[in-house]
Design a protein around this motif. Structure first.
Motif, PDB file in Angstrom:
ATOM      1  N   SER A  62     -69.732 -57.131   7.291  1.00 11.55           N
ATOM      2  CA  SER A  62     -70.356 -56.619   6.010  1.00 11.55           C
ATOM      3  C   SER A  62     -70.377 -55.088   5.467  1.00 11.55           C
ATOM      4  O   SER A  62     -70.194 -54.814   5.145  1.00 11.55           O
ATOM      5  CB  SER A  62     -71.631 -57.037   6.742  1.00 11.55           C
ATOM      6  N   LYS A  63     -69.945 -54.612   7.053  1.00 12.80           N
ATOM      7  CA  LYS A  63     -69.812 -52.919   6.486  1.00 12.80           C
ATOM      8  C   LYS A  63     -68.452 -52.251   6.405  1.00 12.80           C
ATOM      9  O   LYS A  63     -68.348 -51.340   5.869  1.00 12.80           O
ATOM     10  CB  LYS A  63     -69.783 -52.765   8.493  1.00 12.80           C
ATOM     11  N   LEU A  64     -67.758 -53.623   6.054  1.00  8.83           N
ATOM     12  CA  LEU A  64     -66.417 -53.235   5.218  1.00  8.83           C
ATOM     13  C   LEU A  64     -66.145 -53.318   3.589  1.00  8.83           C
ATOM     14  O   LEU A  64     -67.387 -54.315   3.279  1.00  8.83           O
ATOM     15  CB  LEU A  64     -64.928 -54.157   6.021  1.00  8.83           C
ATOM     16  N   GLU A  65     -65.551 -53.089   2.977  1.00 10.23           N
ATOM     17  CA  GLU A  65     -65.946 -53.022   1.931  1.00 10.23           C
ATOM     18  C   GLU A  65     -64.502 -53.888   1.118  1.00 10.23           C
ATOM     19  O   GLU A  65     -63.925 -54.609   1.840  1.00 10.23           O
ATOM     20  CB  GLU A  65     -64.582 -51.351   1.792  1.00 10.23           C
ATOM     21  N   ILE A  66     -65.508 -54.442  -0.028  1.00  7.05           N
ATOM     22  CA  ILE A  66     -64.470 -55.629  -0.866  1.00  7.05           C
ATOM     23  C   ILE A  66     -62.728 -55.340  -0.447  1.00  7.05           C
ATOM     24  O   ILE A  66     -62.629 -54.472  -1.107  1.00  7.05           O
ATOM     25  CB  ILE A  66     -65.603 -55.802  -1.935  1.00  7.05           C
ATOM     26  N   GLY A  67     -62.240 -55.515  -0.275  1.00  3.34           N
ATOM     27  CA  GLY A  67     -60.808 -55.835  -0.479  1.00  3.34           C
ATOM     28  C   GLY A  67     -60.255 -55.205   0.841  1.00  3.34           C
ATOM     29  O   GLY A  67     -58.774 -54.577   0.694  1.00  3.34           O
ATOM     30  N   GLU A  68     -61.125 -54.695   1.571  1.00  2.80           N
ATOM     31  CA  GLU A  68     -60.240 -54.234   3.177  1.00  2.80           C
ATOM     32  C   GLU A  68     -60.362 -54.967   3.554  1.00  2.80           C
ATOM     33  O   GLU A  68     -60.719 -56.200   3.974  1.00  2.80           O
ATOM     34  CB  GLU A  68     -61.481 -52.949   3.265  1.00  2.80           C
ATOM     35  N   MET A  69     -59.011 -55.255   4.421  1.00  2.00           N
ATOM     36  CA  MET A  69     -58.535 -55.391   5.279  1.00  2.00           C
ATOM     37  C   MET A  69     -59.159 -55.891   6.918  1.00  2.00           C
ATOM     38  O   MET A  69     -59.822 -54.175   7.175  1.00  2.00           O
ATOM     39  CB  MET A  69     -56.926 -55.254   6.118  1.00  2.00           C
ATOM     40  N   ILE A  70     -59.489 -56.898   7.888  1.00  4.90           N
ATOM     41  CA  ILE A  70     -60.583 -56.500   8.688  1.00  4.90           C
ATOM     42  C   ILE A  70     -59.471 -55.835   9.823  1.00  4.90           C
ATOM     43  O   ILE A  70     -57.798 -55.816   9.864  1.00  4.90           O
ATOM     44  CB  ILE A  70     -60.093 -57.977   9.177  1.00  4.90           C
ATOM     45  N   PRO A  71     -59.977 -55.042  10.561  1.00  2.27           N
ATOM     46  CA  PRO A  71     -59.463 -53.933  11.354  1.00  2.27           C
ATOM     47  C   PRO A  71     -59.268 -54.367  12.592  1.00  2.27           C
ATOM     48  O   PRO A  71     -59.324 -55.836  13.168  1.00  2.27           O
ATOM     49  CB  PRO A  71     -60.468 -53.293  12.064  1.00  2.27           C
ATOM     50  N   PRO A  72     -57.680 -54.255  13.653  1.00  2.12           N
ATOM     51  CA  PRO A  72     -57.119 -55.472  14.082  1.00  2.12           C
ATOM     52  C   PRO A  72     -57.878 -55.717  15.950  1.00  2.12           C
ATOM     53  O   PRO A  72     -57.634 -55.999  16.180  1.00  2.12           O
ATOM     54  CB  PRO A  72     -55.850 -53.092  15.113  1.00  2.12           C
ATOM     55  N   GLU A  73     -58.829 -54.831  16.014  1.00  2.00           N
ATOM     56  CA  GLU A  73     -60.086 -55.372  17.045  1.00  2.00           C
ATOM     57  C   GLU A  73     -60.899 -56.347  16.534  1.00  2.00           C
ATOM     58  O   GLU A  73     -61.066 -56.999  17.621  1.00  2.00           O
ATOM     59  CB  GLU A  73     -61.207 -54.489  17.415  1.00  2.00           C
ATOM     60  N   LEU A  74     -60.412 -57.202  15.670  1.00  2.00           N
ATOM     61  CA  LEU A  74     -61.061 -58.709  14.961  1.00  2.00           C
ATOM     62  C   LEU A  74     -60.253 -59.654  14.902  1.00  2.00           C
ATOM     63  O   LEU A  74     -60.750 -60.575  14.953  1.00  2.00           O
ATOM     64  CB  LEU A  74     -62.268 -58.160  13.601  1.00  2.00           C
ATOM     65  N   TYR A  75     -58.952 -58.946  14.821  1.00  2.00           N
ATOM     66  CA  TYR A  75     -57.406 -59.900  14.478  1.00  2.00           C
ATOM     67  C   TYR A  75     -58.238 -61.472  15.866  1.00  2.00           C
ATOM     68  O   TYR A  75     -57.892 -62.379  15.357  1.00  2.00           O
ATOM     69  CB  TYR A  75     -56.557 -59.506  15.518  1.00  2.00           C
ATOM     70  N   GLU A  76     -58.481 -60.907  17.154  1.00  2.63           N
ATOM     71  CA  GLU A  76     -58.690 -61.973  17.516  1.00  2.63           C
ATOM     72  C   GLU A  76     -59.514 -63.721  17.413  1.00  2.63           C
ATOM     73  O   GLU A  76     -59.273 -64.493  16.876  1.00  2.63           O
ATOM     74  CB  GLU A  76     -58.438 -61.981  19.233  1.00  2.63           C
TER      75      GLU A  76
END
Length: 99
Positions: A62-76
């Motif tokens: 929820s801290k990310l903006e709409i349209g923003e890709m998730i950060p690599p540390e959350l990929y898994e």
């Protein structure tokens, strides 16, 4: 929901979209807290989109903006959810083919 009662946490919902042909990573397509979170969940259920509950992940996303890709540390962790969604889609497809 009132913030005064610390035992009751305000619900957070985040919707992700992912097109492996276009996106490098899943993208935040909707995010909200409280009544807006309830609306996001309601829309997902009405459209038969699987819902996965993980309050810590939802708070982080929820801290990310709409349209923003998730950060690599959350990929898994997000990949695990995508596997869950894919499995749910396959179950639905089998149920439809049996009818």
């Amino acid at each position: 929901m009132a913030d005064k009662d610390e035992n009751k946490k305000v619900k957070t919902a985040v919707a992700l979209g992912y097109d492996p042909n276009e996106d490098g990573a899943p993208v935040v397509i909707a995010s909200g807290k409280g009544a807006l979170a309830e609306k996001i969940i309601e829309q997902a259920q009405e459209n038969k989109i699987p819902v996965h509950e993980d309050s810590k992940l939802a708070d982080t996303l929820s801290k990310l903006e709409i349209g923003e890709m998730i950060p690599p540390e959350l990929y898994e962790v997000v990949a695990e959810i995508l596997v869950f969604v894919d499995a749910m889609d396959k179950i639905k497809a089998k149920d439809k083919s049996r009818r």
